[in-house]
Design an enzyme around this catalytic site. Sequence first.
Site, PDB file in Angstrom:
ATOM      1  N   SER A 137       6.175   1.442  -0.995  1.00 55.65           N
ATOM      2  CA  SER A 137       6.851   1.474   0.030  1.00 55.65           C
ATOM      3  C   SER A 137       8.337   1.357  -0.395  1.00 55.65           C
ATOM      4  CB  SER A 137       6.619   0.000   0.617  1.00 55.65           C
ATOM      5  OG  SER A 137       7.534  -0.445   1.827  1.00 55.65           O
ATOM      6  N   TYR A 150       3.792  -8.906   0.540  1.00 55.12           N
ATOM      7  CA  TYR A 150       4.019  -7.383   0.725  1.00 55.12           C
ATOM      8  C   TYR A 150       5.148  -6.704  -0.417  1.00 55.12           C
ATOM      9  CZ  TYR A 150       4.434  -2.696   2.975  1.00 55.12           C
ATOM     10  OH  TYR A 150       4.474  -1.573   3.193  1.00 55.12           O
ATOM     11  N   LYS A 154       3.876  -4.645  -3.664  1.00 54.49           N
ATOM     12  CA  LYS A 154       4.369  -3.226  -3.511  1.00 54.49           C
ATOM     13  C   LYS A 154       5.243  -2.855  -4.835  1.00 54.49           C
ATOM     14  CE  LYS A 154       2.501  -1.518   0.117  1.00 54.49           C
ATOM     15  NZ  LYS A 154       1.643  -0.327   0.182  1.00 54.49           N
TER      16      LYS A 154
END
Length: 259
Positions: A137, A150, A154
């Site tokens: 991401s 997250y 990532k």
Amino acid sequence: MKLQGKVVVITGSGGGIGEACARRFTTEGAKVVVADIDQDSVERVSRAIGSVGLAADVTVEENVQAVADLATRTYGDIDIWFSNAGVTGPSQPGHIQANGLWESAWRLHVMSHVYAVRQVLPSMLERGDGYLLQTASVVALATMPDKATYAVTKHAALALAEWLAATVRPKGIKVSCFCPGAMLTPMLLAEGLPADHPMMQTASTPEEVAERLVQAIDVERFLIVDSALGTDALMSKATDYDQWLTDISSLYAELSKGV
């Protein structure tokens, strides 16, 4: 790498980017195997592209093996494994999230990639060819203050891709890490942002993203970015890390207004 005639597995391809890539790669002549946790979505997409698929939770290693087995039984050696499945998880600004959220994010964003590599890399090394494509991401290049799990996992996904590239690229294996910005996918829409929110205004469609990925695969680029936020973050960190942290805090505070 040209997609024509290649056997491609795409996880998380029951919707969003994964589905758009399954459709776009198929038009390029690839034999795409669909994998997603949702059975109905797998059936819908695999039927639409005239291929096969498997409903599988890729955080379980045996399930990843089952997807690989389906692909090789149906089409032969896997040329490209696109580890794309992911989820942002709940927003919890200012909080270190609960253990369960950390564990599930780690399994999905990191270990599912590891499991895929275990399945396909030995055969790729024997052939001296193959492609490991992994979605991280833009958050892996920047951060996400309201979602610690997250952001951190990532970053780990990007680190894994870097290690793979440094290790197996000299042996003929292509490695790319896709670090997309905001996209008009169910994941973003679930955030409930208003239509005039900056993220909604600048987000790409899945089809636009799929086209960019086809072009990036063609030139075998390692870092695939489609947002200025990613390249700006890399440059800013290299120039003045402390100032970048101040700037990114201000940016996310602005983007969060009205959410």
